[in-house]
Design an enzyme around this catalytic site. Structure first.
Site, short mmCIF file in Angstrom:
data_model
loop_
_atom_site.label_atom_id
_atom_site.label_comp_id
_atom_site.label_asym_id
_atom_site.label_seq_id
_atom_site.Cartn_x
_atom_site.Cartn_y
_atom_site.Cartn_z
N ARG A 85 0.83 -1.23 0.00
CA ARG A 85 0.00 0.00 0.00
C ARG A 85 0.85 1.26 0.00
NH1 ARG A 85 -2.98 -2.95 4.00
NH2 ARG A 85 -4.62 -4.14 2.97
N LYS B 251 2.18 11.39 -10.78
CA LYS B 251 1.25 10.59 -11.57
C LYS B 251 1.95 9.32 -12.02
CE LYS B 251 -1.90 13.89 -13.73
NZ LYS B 251 -2.41 14.34 -15.05
N GLU C 277 8.43 20.17 -24.09
CA GLU C 277 7.82 20.36 -22.77
C GLU C 277 8.54 21.48 -22.00
OE1 GLU C 277 5.10 18.76 -21.57
OE2 GLU C 277 4.89 17.02 -22.90
N LYS D 213 6.91 22.94 -12.92
CA LYS D 213 5.97 21.85 -12.71
C LYS D 213 5.71 21.65 -11.22
CE LYS D 213 4.27 17.39 -13.91
NZ LYS D 213 4.25 16.24 -14.81
N GLU E 293 -4.91 17.29 -9.60
CA GLU E 293 -5.51 17.76 -10.85
C GLU E 293 -6.98 18.06 -10.75
OE1 GLU E 293 -4.51 15.44 -14.32
OE2 GLU E 293 -4.63 17.26 -15.50
N ARG F 87 -3.74 22.38 -12.41
CA ARG F 87 -2.81 21.44 -13.01
C ARG F 87 -3.13 21.19 -14.49
NH1 ARG F 87 -0.14 16.23 -9.93
NH2 ARG F 87 1.00 15.43 -11.71
N ASN G 92 -1.46 20.79 -19.55
CA ASN G 92 -1.90 20.15 -20.79
C ASN G 92 -1.88 21.09 -21.99
OD1 ASN G 92 -2.32 17.57 -19.75
ND2 ASN G 92 -4.30 18.17 -18.91
N HIS H 150 -1.60 19.74 -25.42
CA HIS H 150 -1.76 18.29 -25.32
C HIS H 150 -3.07 17.79 -25.91
CE1 HIS H 150 1.85 18.51 -22.96
NE2 HIS H 150 1.84 17.22 -22.70
N HIS I 136 -2.52 14.95 -28.32
CA HIS I 136 -3.04 13.59 -28.11
C HIS I 136 -3.84 13.11 -29.31
CE1 HIS I 136 -2.76 13.84 -23.43
NE2 HIS I 136 -1.63 13.41 -23.97
N HIS J 36 5.53 11.82 -28.67
CA HIS J 36 4.70 12.68 -27.82
C HIS J 36 5.11 14.16 -27.90
CE1 HIS J 36 2.27 13.92 -24.42
NE2 HIS J 36 3.34 14.43 -23.84
#
Lengths: 377, 377
Positions: free
Chosen positions: B130, B152, B194, B235, B245, B249, B253, B256, B260, B275
């Site tokens: 955990r 993330k 980025e 960041k 998020e 946050r 993106n 993005h 995407h 990417h």
């Protein structure tokens, strides 16, 4: 339209965890009322229900009907029953079913079943989209008073039980006390061991109440609801004080160190020993060991044993069918579970009924001598 | 004995998340210094290192040697390289390797690799017991400035990318800038998209600095370290303000949504588009669309395109090799990613360089018209 009339006997326990707080509702008819309870709390309109082959045939249909009445779109997944379901093998289809149902931020995942389904489903809910809403509908006494409260979720690994998982609190727990009528006597008793545990940890009055009222608790009705509510509140209090088990929460393991060793010694064969039975024997051993360490009176240990025996739980190692490994092997299992540091173990001991505490300097040699005495070869 | 001499150029960024705060160290020679950095921070004495078949042959040995020098016991697991590794198929052996190494509360799991290894390993660390301690050693520019910061973690599902995972913050990030010398020009450029993004979000001075200094950043040395440190700090600031998020946050993106859609349209075929390239084209499109919506000046969009083109990044859809599906199909992919409510989309738009904002009422029809214009059939 909310046409849910609160039954007189229904109880509500609030688990206080800041923005992760949630309600546990305890009472009869809650599966039939699930649609109402969920509709009044959930922003979304979609749920994925995960259950097993034992519970599904009995309760999935009334649950789905109740959800439908309140226009909650539901899909369901029925997994095999049993401890083996707590594995990656079944976690994967659970996650894919939730994603396939397009459960999003305001929707929810529902666990309908005992501890296995609750732990697995909670884990799946905890990792889909990095955390989805989660509703527990526990259908065993053990799940209602223990595993559905507190946010521990997970699966087993070949390396051991519950080693892979997350802390993921539910948003709501619906403990329908009617479903307990269909449990076997043995399964109900096993759950009862955890109820008694809360008295033994720090509620001597509750333990005394159980000594007088256990038959009423077993029969159902108000006393049963009361016992479950007190148990949930007790666990909620401990979890609120120590959500991630850094200290106090360890008290919930009263009886579990010996109990786990016995479960391992019987290879988790439920025909020989189920979890609650191991905990019952373990709690008696923890009290007897505390007596031996001059911490508690022998009378208290006798009283604990007498009560658990009265309800029909095993209280001695020699009541377990089949032969147990020698004390040294049991000690090995304890050491694996607990980690020995300089010959010392952390153990939940007690100064008497309702006076448990975390002891972090218990000599392993004393535990071994005690086990040899209780389980001579 | 700590014999680590802090190189003059080394930078430290602190990610401020209460009791989950951690340091990002940025500079040359950090893999060789990993043993010292980890030994001075970790109570435990055991680590499990997870890497891939591209990075392992180059950096696993020096890392293991550095750990050994400080008596840190290490086991390693080498997984296949590539996006397909972000799956349950590889998560399971990663978890079992960590458990098999008996990594406990004070020990740590180390990710040595790019974004795929970081995401997968972080997820495994997040669910073993955990939540286990986790150290990132990112070996691509993209991972150093983006995926290794922010917690993330996750894997892909047949239903989509990154749909299964947890938020699990690392305890330490070691961004060794020497390793970037071995990246291909194309891979470095993709990561640079980025870096530029942080300027475009809310750091116009940083963007202007990049316009002047990008060649020095590409060559290595102090300018590169500075660019990475500013990016990590940018960041870190956003993550500290919005760990899970819920709002701010989303600014990360920028570029993005279009990016995407283009990645999906090229079926994640890295020979056609990686990417960072998708993000570069996406950022230019986001600025051009903002101009079209009368939010930003055409000069700013031109300036963004000119800079990204100067560093060698693609800036137009027709630069992607092979044919793209029609605008309507691209729009479908955007709608799947973003969810249309009443014909409106949430989009990161801008009022000019360094003035991005979250717009939650962008008409889908306007986006479609814009795409038709930019990508006529």
């Amino acid at each position: 339209m909310n046409n849910h009339v609160m039954p007189a006997a229904e109880r509500k326990v609030r688990v206080d965890l800041g923005d992760r707080s949630y309600d546990i509702l305890i009472g009869p008819g809650l599966i039939a009322a699930a649609g109402n309870e969920i509709a009044s709390r959930l922003k979304g309109r979609k749920v994925a229900v995960i259950t097993d082959e034992n519970v599904g045939p009995r309760y999935l249909e009334p649950l789905m009907a109740s959800l439908k009445q309140r226009d909650i779109e539901a899909v369901s997944l029925v997994l095999p029953a049993g401890e083996k379901t707590k594995s990656f093998e079944h976690l994967i289809p659970a996650c894919e079913a939730i994603l396939g149902a397009r459960i999003e931020r305001n929707d929810a995942v529902i666990a309908l079943g005992g501890g296995v389904i609750g732990d697995l489903t909670g884990f799946a809910a905890g990792i889909v989209r990095r955390g989805s809403r989660f509703i527990q509908i526990p259908t065993s006494l053990l799940a209602q008073v223990d595993s559905s409260v507190g946010g521990k979720t997970g699966i087993n690994s070949p390396h051991g039980k519950n080693l892979i998982g997350v802390f993921h609190q539910p948003d709501l727990v619906l403990a329908d006390t009617d479903v307990l009528d269909t449990l076997s006597e043995r399964e109900f008793r096993a759950g009862y061991a955890e109820v008694a545990k809360y008295g033994l940890i720090d509620k001597p009055d509750f333990f005394a109440w159980l000594e007088k009222n256990w038959q009423a608790v077993f029969s159902g009705g108000a006393a049963r609801i009361e016992a479950i509510a007190v148990s949930c509140q007790a666990k909620a209090d401990v979890v609120a004080a120590d959500e991630r088990e850094n200290g106090l929460r360890a008290l919930l393991n009263l009886g579990h160190t010996f109990g786990h060793a016995l479960e391992a010694a019987t290879e988790y064969d439920s025909a020989r020993l189920v979890h609650g039975e191991g905990v019952a024997i373990g709690m008696v051993l923890a009290h007897q060991f505390s007596t031996r360490m001059n911490l508690a009176s022998a009378d208290d240990a006798t009283r604990v044993e007498a009560h658990l025996r009265a309800v029909g739980l095993p209280t001695r190692m020699d009541e377990i069918p089949g032969s147990l490994p020698p004390a040294e092997k049991l000690m090995d299992a304890i050491a694996q579970d607990k980690k020995v540091k300089g010959g010392k173990l952390t153990f939940i001991l007690t100064r008497g009924i309702g006076q448990s505490f975390v002891a972090d300097d218990v000599p392993a040699s004393e535990v071994l001598n005690f086990l040899r005495e209780k389980h001579p070869q």
